[in-house]
Write an enzyme that holds these catalytic residues in place. Structure first.
Site, PDB file in Angstrom:
ATOM      1  N   SER A   1       0.833  -1.196   0.000  1.00 33.05           N
ATOM      2  CA  SER A   1       0.000   0.000   0.000  1.00 33.05           C
ATOM      3  C   SER A   1       0.880   1.263   0.000  1.00 33.05           C
ATOM      4  O   SER A   1       1.639   1.471  -0.938  1.00 33.05           O
ATOM      5  CB  SER A   1      -0.956  -0.034   1.201  1.00 33.05           C
ATOM      6  OG  SER A   1      -1.942   0.959   1.093  1.00 33.05           O
TER       7      SER A   1
ATOM      8  N   ASP B   1      -9.914  -4.870  -4.506  1.00 35.87           N
ATOM      9  CA  ASP B   1      -9.361  -3.791  -3.688  1.00 35.87           C
ATOM     10  C   ASP B   1     -10.315  -2.595  -3.732  1.00 35.87           C
ATOM     11  O   ASP B   1     -10.529  -2.004  -4.802  1.00 35.87           O
ATOM     12  CB  ASP B   1      -7.981  -3.400  -4.232  1.00 35.87           C
ATOM     13  CG  ASP B   1      -7.205  -2.480  -3.299  1.00 35.87           C
ATOM     14  OD1 ASP B   1      -7.845  -1.702  -2.555  1.00 35.87           O
ATOM     15  OD2 ASP B   1      -5.965  -2.529  -3.318  1.00 35.87           O
TER      16      ASP B   1
ATOM     17  N   HIS C   1      -7.620  -5.316  -0.616  1.00 35.62           N
ATOM     18  CA  HIS C   1      -6.493  -4.414  -0.390  1.00 35.62           C
ATOM     19  C   HIS C   1      -5.455  -5.010   0.556  1.00 35.62           C
ATOM     20  O   HIS C   1      -4.257  -4.777   0.384  1.00 35.62           O
ATOM     21  CB  HIS C   1      -6.989  -3.072   0.160  1.00 35.62           C
ATOM     22  CG  HIS C   1      -5.902  -2.038   0.270  1.00 35.62           C
ATOM     23  ND1 HIS C   1      -5.255  -1.523  -0.828  1.00 35.62           N
ATOM     24  CD2 HIS C   1      -5.332  -1.442   1.362  1.00 35.62           C
ATOM     25  CE1 HIS C   1      -4.341  -0.650  -0.431  1.00 35.62           C
ATOM     26  NE2 HIS C   1      -4.369  -0.592   0.886  1.00 35.62           N
TER      27      HIS C   1
END
Length: 312
Positions: free
Chosen positions: A130, A227, A257
């Site tokens: 991320s 996601d 995610h």
């Protein structure tokens, strides 16, 4: 998120990887926590496993920490494979010092540079999750000579800019006037997070989407089609803008995610395992005689403390 929830998977088995049929623990080991003392900057909590090169470093996501499932699964893999491995908490997060209200991509980038420069030797595979994927790309453009390869997981490049642009005008005004704003968050124990206005101002200059990225080492971008936080198109755009030729975008139909289910973790580790045996930037390849020991690197500087009461 509670520690137990982050580590609901206690053991994983990666039987398809040669020599890695043993179970890999994803439970946190706080006994190994050390601190990188930096003088004017907050001390950084980290855990380091000595081993051969290329080493592996994990960059966690926003409001995440080094005791997350992906970080610990990678540690188990590196121990089994005999690879050097480093995981750490950014300032203001996890066990590291500092307040998140005073942080930005700029300060976290410096954290990553300090970890790379002071705690590791030789070529490295950086695995960024991320926000850690965004930082991974920034570090790659600053330290190309140190890279073997990059693995981005749901890379959230420029997410601060998106967060600002999507904030209502009233929130933007209050944030600017008060210098801090408190948002609801599913990723903290309190259910909120307070971010300083500098989080926006100091992060925007590091936005990279829409520009050429002078990175030439092998890159693997893993993204889940489910996601809800960062669309997979972000990874597709990064692929197009990288100078590197050896770039793969790996899409997982069932992935979200977090990419922390057992099958997700197996994909991540399988990807790293394949990169270990490839040539990195400049044809450096593997360095079997270069055994990393993060503690020995820093002991000469007298800048490391052992486990203490800050372990929690």
């Amino acid at each position: 998120m509670a520690l137990a929830a982050r580590n609901k998977i206690s053991f994983l088995r990666f039987s398809r990887l040669p020599g890695l049929s043993r179970s890999l623990s994803t439970s946190p080991d706080l006994a190994g926590v050390q601190y990188l003392v930096r003088g004017h900057d907050p001390d950084l909590a980290y855990c380091s496993t000595p081993g051969r090169s290329p080493g592996v470093i994990f960059f966690p996501g926003f409001l995440s920490s080094m005791d997350g499932t992906k970080a610990l699964a990678l540690e188990g893999y590196c121990r089994a494979a005999g690879l050097a491995y480093t995981r750490f908490d950014y300032r203001g997060m996890g066990l590291s010092q500092g307040s998140i209200e005073n942080c930005s991509i700029n300060t976290w980038k410096q954290d990553c540079l300090d970890v790379l420069d002071r705690l590791t030797t030789g070529k490295q595979i950086i695995v960024g999750s991320s926000m850690g994927g965004w930082l991974m790309l920034l570090i790659a453009m600053n330290r190309p000579e140190r890279l073997h390869a990059l693995v981005g997981i749901a890379t959230a490049a420029d997410f601060v800019k998106k967060h600002w642009e999507q904030a209502p005008i009233i929130v933007q005004n209050q944030w600017r006037e008060k210098g801090v704003y408190t948002f609801p968050s599913d990723y903290t124990d309190t259910g909120t997070v307070s971010l300083g206005y500098g989080w926006i101002q100091d992060s925007l200059p590091y936005c990279i989407l829409g520009t050429r990225m002078p990175i030439s080492c092998p890159v693997r971008l893993i993204h889940g089609l489910r996601d809800q936080d960062v669309p997979y198109q972000t990874s597709a755009q990064i692929l197009e803008e990288l100078d590197a030729k050896d770039v793969d975008l790996i899409l997982r139909k069932s992935g979200d995610h977090r990419m922390s289910e057992p099958e997700d973790l197996e994909l991540i580790i399988d990807t790293v395992d394949k990169l270990v045996n490839t040539l990195g930037e400049g044809g450096g390849g593997r360095e079997p005689d270069n055994v990393q020991g993060a503690q020995s690197v820093e002991e000469e500087r007298g800048a490391i403390t052992g486990p203490d009461s800050r372990q929690g």
